[in-house]
Design a protein around this motif. Structure first.
Motif, PDB file in Angstrom:
ATOM      1  N   ALA A 180      11.131  -5.726  -1.819  1.00 49.60           N
ATOM      2  CA  ALA A 180      12.269  -4.816  -1.863  1.00 49.60           C
ATOM      3  C   ALA A 180      12.018  -3.539  -1.090  1.00 49.60           C
ATOM      4  CB  ALA A 180      12.597  -4.475  -3.310  1.00 49.60           C
ATOM      5  N   SER A 181      10.807  -3.413  -0.551  1.00 53.10           N
ATOM      6  CA  SER A 181      10.482  -2.194   0.180  1.00 53.10           C
ATOM      7  C   SER A 181      11.291  -2.141   1.464  1.00 53.10           C
ATOM      8  CB  SER A 181       8.987  -2.162   0.499  1.00 53.10           C
ATOM      9  OG  SER A 181       8.701  -1.070   1.305  1.00 53.10           O
ATOM     10  N   GLU A 182      12.007  -1.037   1.683  1.00 48.00           N
ATOM     11  CA  GLU A 182      12.840  -0.902   2.868  1.00 48.00           C
ATOM     12  C   GLU A 182      12.190   0.030   3.886  1.00 48.00           C
ATOM     13  OE1 GLU A 182      16.628   0.479   1.663  1.00 48.00           O
ATOM     14  OE2 GLU A 182      17.095  -1.299   0.460  1.00 48.00           O
ATOM     15  N   PHE A 183      11.059   0.550   3.573  1.00 46.71           N
ATOM     16  CA  PHE A 183      10.414   1.503   4.467  1.00 46.71           C
ATOM     17  C   PHE A 183       8.967   1.086   4.710  1.00 46.71           C
ATOM     18  CE2 PHE A 183      13.516   3.686   1.789  1.00 46.71           C
ATOM     19  CZ  PHE A 183      14.404   4.164   2.753  1.00 46.71           C
ATOM     20  N   GLY A 184       8.415   1.726   5.703  1.00 44.85           N
ATOM     21  CA  GLY A 184       7.004   1.492   5.944  1.00 44.85           C
ATOM     22  C   GLY A 184       6.144   2.237   4.902  1.00 44.85           C
ATOM     23  N   THR A 185       4.840   2.150   5.083  1.00 48.55           N
ATOM     24  CA  THR A 185       3.930   2.800   4.119  1.00 48.55           C
ATOM     25  C   THR A 185       2.968   3.726   4.859  1.00 48.55           C
ATOM     26  OG1 THR A 185       2.389   0.942   4.299  1.00 48.55           O
ATOM     27  CG2 THR A 185       4.059   0.842   2.547  1.00 48.55           C
ATOM     28  N   PHE A 186       2.267   4.540   4.065  1.00 50.94           N
ATOM     29  CA  PHE A 186       1.275   5.470   4.640  1.00 50.94           C
ATOM     30  C   PHE A 186      -0.094   5.139   4.061  1.00 50.94           C
ATOM     31  CE2 PHE A 186       5.321   7.582   4.956  1.00 50.94           C
ATOM     32  CZ  PHE A 186       5.290   8.169   6.207  1.00 50.94           C
ATOM     33  N   ASP A 228      -4.061   6.340   3.116  1.00 52.75           N
ATOM     34  CA  ASP A 228      -4.592   7.512   2.432  1.00 52.75           C
ATOM     35  C   ASP A 228      -4.815   8.670   3.400  1.00 52.75           C
ATOM     36  OD1 ASP A 228      -4.493   6.075   0.137  1.00 52.75           O
ATOM     37  OD2 ASP A 228      -6.611   5.453   0.228  1.00 52.75           O
ATOM     38  N   ALA A 229      -5.045   8.249   4.637  1.00 50.71           N
ATOM     39  CA  ALA A 229      -5.271   9.299   5.645  1.00 50.71           C
ATOM     40  C   ALA A 229      -3.952   9.859   6.150  1.00 50.71           C
ATOM     41  CB  ALA A 229      -6.089   8.753   6.802  1.00 50.71           C
ATOM     42  N   GLY A 230      -2.817   9.284   5.714  1.00 50.80           N
ATOM     43  CA  GLY A 230      -1.516   9.783   6.130  1.00 50.80           C
ATOM     44  C   GLY A 230      -0.914   9.068   7.323  1.00 50.80           C
ATOM     45  N   ASP A 231      -1.574   7.994   7.785  1.00 49.80           N
ATOM     46  CA  ASP A 231      -1.007   7.228   8.904  1.00 49.80           C
ATOM     47  C   ASP A 231       0.137   6.329   8.412  1.00 49.80           C
ATOM     48  OD1 ASP A 231      -2.850   8.345  10.635  1.00 49.80           O
ATOM     49  OD2 ASP A 231      -4.337   6.768  10.242  1.00 49.80           O
ATOM     50  N   TYR A 232       1.230   6.282   9.230  1.00 57.88           N
ATOM     51  CA  TYR A 232       2.415   5.472   8.843  1.00 57.88           C
ATOM     52  C   TYR A 232       2.239   4.018   9.305  1.00 57.88           C
ATOM     53  CZ  TYR A 232       7.210   3.727   8.587  1.00 57.88           C
ATOM     54  OH  TYR A 232       8.331   3.000   8.279  1.00 57.88           O
ATOM     55  N   ILE A 233       2.553   3.175   8.403  1.00 55.56           N
ATOM     56  CA  ILE A 233       2.477   1.737   8.716  1.00 55.56           C
ATOM     57  C   ILE A 233       3.900   1.168   8.625  1.00 55.56           C
ATOM     58  CG2 ILE A 233       1.524  -0.493   8.041  1.00 55.56           C
ATOM     59  CD1 ILE A 233      -0.790   1.081   6.739  1.00 55.56           C
ATOM     60  N   PRO A 234       4.507   0.681   9.756  1.00 48.79           N
ATOM     61  CA  PRO A 234       5.899   0.151   9.729  1.00 48.79           C
ATOM     62  C   PRO A 234       6.010  -1.055   8.802  1.00 48.79           C
ATOM     63  CG  PRO A 234       5.142   0.489  11.982  1.00 48.79           C
ATOM     64  CD  PRO A 234       3.929   0.624  11.118  1.00 48.79           C
ATOM     65  N   ARG A 235       7.246  -1.241   8.325  1.00 50.05           N
ATOM     66  CA  ARG A 235       7.519  -2.389   7.456  1.00 50.05           C
ATOM     67  C   ARG A 235       7.533  -3.649   8.315  1.00 50.05           C
ATOM     68  NH1 ARG A 235      12.220  -5.068   6.171  1.00 50.05           N
ATOM     69  NH2 ARG A 235      13.423  -3.577   7.407  1.00 50.05           N
ATOM     70  N   THR A 236       7.091  -4.753   7.787  1.00 48.48           N
ATOM     71  CA  THR A 236       7.089  -6.035   8.507  1.00 48.48           C
ATOM     72  C   THR A 236       8.530  -6.550   8.628  1.00 48.48           C
ATOM     73  OG1 THR A 236       4.885  -6.569   7.640  1.00 48.48           O
ATOM     74  CG2 THR A 236       6.244  -8.396   8.499  1.00 48.48           C
ATOM     75  N   ILE A 237       8.987  -6.734   9.878  1.00 51.26           N
ATOM     76  CA  ILE A 237      10.355  -7.202  10.135  1.00 51.26           C
ATOM     77  C   ILE A 237      10.437  -8.726  10.097  1.00 51.26           C
ATOM     78  CG2 ILE A 237      12.284  -7.152  11.754  1.00 51.26           C
ATOM     79  CD1 ILE A 237      11.597  -4.476  10.458  1.00 51.26           C
ATOM     80  N   ILE A 238       9.553  -9.421  10.795  1.00 52.35           N
ATOM     81  CA  ILE A 238       9.588 -10.885  10.878  1.00 52.35           C
ATOM     82  C   ILE A 238       8.181 -11.405  10.917  1.00 52.35           C
ATOM     83  CG2 ILE A 238       9.635 -10.924  13.413  1.00 52.35           C
ATOM     84  CD1 ILE A 238      11.515 -13.314  13.195  1.00 52.35           C
ATOM     85  N   GLU A 239       8.102 -12.611  10.457  1.00 57.31           N
ATOM     86  CA  GLU A 239       6.789 -13.232  10.483  1.00 57.31           C
ATOM     87  C   GLU A 239       6.495 -13.744  11.885  1.00 57.31           C
ATOM     88  OE1 GLU A 239       4.647 -13.307   8.126  1.00 57.31           O
ATOM     89  OE2 GLU A 239       5.921 -12.416   6.596  1.00 57.31           O
ATOM     90  N   ASP A 240       5.304 -13.959  12.209  1.00 58.65           N
ATOM     91  CA  ASP A 240       4.896 -14.487  13.501  1.00 58.65           C
ATOM     92  C   ASP A 240       5.166 -15.987  13.506  1.00 58.65           C
ATOM     93  OD1 ASP A 240       3.793 -15.158  15.856  1.00 58.65           O
ATOM     94  OD2 ASP A 240       1.731 -14.548  15.373  1.00 58.65           O
ATOM     95  N   ASP A 241       6.230 -16.398  14.247  1.00 59.26           N
ATOM     96  CA  ASP A 241       6.588 -17.832  14.280  1.00 59.26           C
ATOM     97  C   ASP A 241       6.478 -18.422  15.680  1.00 59.26           C
ATOM     98  OD1 ASP A 241       8.629 -16.520  15.447  1.00 59.26           O
ATOM     99  OD2 ASP A 241      10.254 -17.420  14.265  1.00 59.26           O
ATOM    100  N   LEU A 242       5.757 -17.772  16.579  1.00 62.62           N
ATOM    101  CA  LEU A 242       5.611 -18.273  17.950  1.00 62.62           C
ATOM    102  C   LEU A 242       4.544 -19.349  18.055  1.00 62.62           C
ATOM    103  CD1 LEU A 242       5.823 -14.916  19.977  1.00 62.62           C
ATOM    104  CD2 LEU A 242       7.631 -16.569  19.462  1.00 62.62           C
TER     105      LEU A 242
END
Length: 528
Positions: free
Chosen positions: A15-21, A23-37
């Motif tokens: 249900a997470s609609e946002f990325g995460t940070f 502990d050091a404060g770096d932003y991690i984008p939310r996963t949009i799609i799985e790797d299906d290539l």
């Protein structure tokens, strides 16, 4: 890519609609799609979505746009393909919206992978042709039947939609030729394939062959019940240059142009028309070819037989000149009956050319000098007609008399009316007939004909018989008295005086001037 979570937004939280940070404060984008290539690169994945094809290939696509003059088809190429309106259907001048709709999945044949404008040109009609040809060839080999709606009337026949344009000739639409093809448009017909040429894109159909096959038993039964010599009613179904076809109620028979009439026929249309009800006689039945020969004239009285039974050699008949030929002229003497007047029988004097005696359209009397019924030939004579003869029965009334003996000679009629002088009172029609005879043959022949066949001295009223002129001297005796007196004085007898006086009178009137007479008389007296 590593998955890192925070206390407030764990990584495994769908249900997470946002990325995460971190502990050091770096932003991690939310996963949009799985790797299906599955190990493919992105470029390889893109190239895999583009369809590969060449000119002439059949491709599948989805209609994405419909315009008045073209349709756009998505076939998975870098650009949509264009189907011109003329390449949508085997029918001519169609509205694209009547053929396809948005979202329709259709097949198309590649005409040009890239035209001058860089467009991909496709054809739905050609793809339909390719699919249909294989099926049509299979049906032809199996001698099967195709079925489709009539979509167009063209010169000489119909166009039937059988997946491609099949041509159905007008002569093969029904068992007999059809004149009006328009009512067939929209009808669904079954037909046999009689000609197939893929290189010329030519398919010829025959519905008549299918009808003959399905109605074979009925046709055989009809032919078995048809016998030569029978007379059957029918309706004229078509008229052609060589005759007329008649529907006998199950099959058509042909009346050849030579069997339409006892008269000469220039074109069958002058004798019969489509829809005419006629009675015909069966001449021949060909069961193998399923052909029926009919005759219309066989149901009518032979005019030659009728003429021969009512006329004989030596009779006079009235006719009309129809044609001149180097050796004579043809004269129509009856309905459909023509005889020849040979040039030697045209006149009592020598004739070089027929036109010296007669002209086409001229009406005249001729004498029958030979009648050959078997060869259907009549020899006539103008020369002998002028000599008189027995008038044919049908012309006797026209001469003002109605009683002839068994040989055709006039024997009189007590019922004829006469005037106060006892002369037959002819009708105007009779007098006109006599006048024509006089004008054609002259006074001598006219007098002879009147004496033999007429009643009265001059039924035509053309003779001008005047009494012979009398000597004026006989009417006036006093005219001779001066001459007699002079003869007495000179001692001349009465007989001599009559001649001398007459001669002297003529000589005096012709030679002596009036003023010289007194002097001459004086000289005579003095001499005496």
């Amino acid at each position: 890519m590593s998955d890192t979570t925070t206390d407030t937004a764990p990584l495994d939280d769908p249900a997470s609609e946002f990325g995460t940070f971190t502990d050091a404060g770096d932003y991690i984008p939310r996963t949009i799609i799985e790797d299906d290539l599955d190990g493919m690169s992105f470029e390889e994945a893109i190239n895999g979505t583009i369809v590969e094809f060449d000119d002439g290939d059949i491709v599948n696509g989805t209609v994405v746009k419909v315009d008045r003059d073209e349709v756009l088809l998505d076939i998975g190429f870098k650009s949509e393909g264009v189907i011109p309106a003329r390449e949508l259907s085997i029918r001519n001048d169609v509205n694209p919206a009547e053929i396809v709709a948005l979202g329709d999945a259709i097949e198309a044949l590649v005409l040009q992978k890239e035209d001058a404008d860089g467009r991909l040109i496709l054809s739905k009609k050609r793809a339909q042709y390719e699919r249909a040809w294989g099926k049509i060839e299979e049906i032809k080999e199996a001698e099967g039947v195709v079925k489709g709606p009539v979509i167009e009337v063209v010169k000489g026949g119909l166009i039937v939609d059988i997946g491609l344009r099949g041509f159905l000739p007008a002569s093969l639409v029904e068992l007999r030729r059809v004149r009006d093809l328009q009512p067939y448009v929209g009808m669904e017909l079954e037909a046999k394939i009689i000609e197939l040429d893929k290189n010329r894109n030519n398919v010829v159909l025959s519905r008549r062959a299918w009808l003959e096959e399905t109605q074979k038993e009925q046709r055989e039964a009809f032919l078995d019940n048809l016998k030569p010599g029978e007379r059957r009613p029918g309706v004229v179904s078509s008229v052609v240059s060589f005759g007329a076809f008649v529907d006998l109620g199950g099959m058509d028979g042909l009346i050849h142009v030579s069997e339409l009439s006892w008269k000469h026929v220039d074109h069958p249309g002058s004798v019969v028309t489509v829809g005419d009800e006629v009675n015909v006689e069966v001449l021949e039945v060909d069961r193998e070819r399923e052909r029926i020969s009919l005759s219309l004239k066989a149901t009518q009285q032979d005019p030659w037989q009728e003429f021969a039974s009512g006329h004989r050699v030596g009779e006079l008949v009235y006719g009309r000149v129809t044609k001149l030929v180097p050796f004579g002229s043809f004269v129509q003497v009856g309905d459909g009956i023509e005889g020849l007047v040979h040039i030697s029988e045209m006149s009592a004097h020598h004739v070089d050319l027929p036109e010296q005696v007669v002209t086409p359209g001229e009406e005249l009397w001729v004498k029958i000098i030979d009648l050959d019924l078997q060869r259907r030939r009549i020899s006539l004579s103008i020369k002998q007609a002028a000599e008189g003869g027995v008038v044919a029965a049908e012309y006797q009334d026209a001469f003002g008399v109605d009683k002839y003996d068994s040989d055709g000679n006039y024997v009189g009629d007590e019922s004829l009316s006469t005037n106060e002088e006892g002369v037959v009172d002819y009708t105007e029609e009779a007098r006109q007939a006599w006048r024509e005879y006089y004008e054609q043959y002259g006074e001598e022949a006219y007098r002879q004909a009147v004496s033999e066949y007429g009643a009265g001295d001059d039924p035509a009223g053309v003779l001008d018989d005047e009494p012979a002129a009398e000597d004026p001297a006989a009417e006036d005796p006093s005219a001779e008295e001066p001459a007699a007196a002079e003869a007495s004085d000179a001692g001349v007898s009465d007989t001599e005086a009559s001649g001398t006086g007459a001669e002297a009178a003529e000589a005096s009137a012709a030679e002596v001037p009036a003023e010289a007479a007194p002097d001459e008389e004086a000289a005579t007296d003095s001499g005496s």
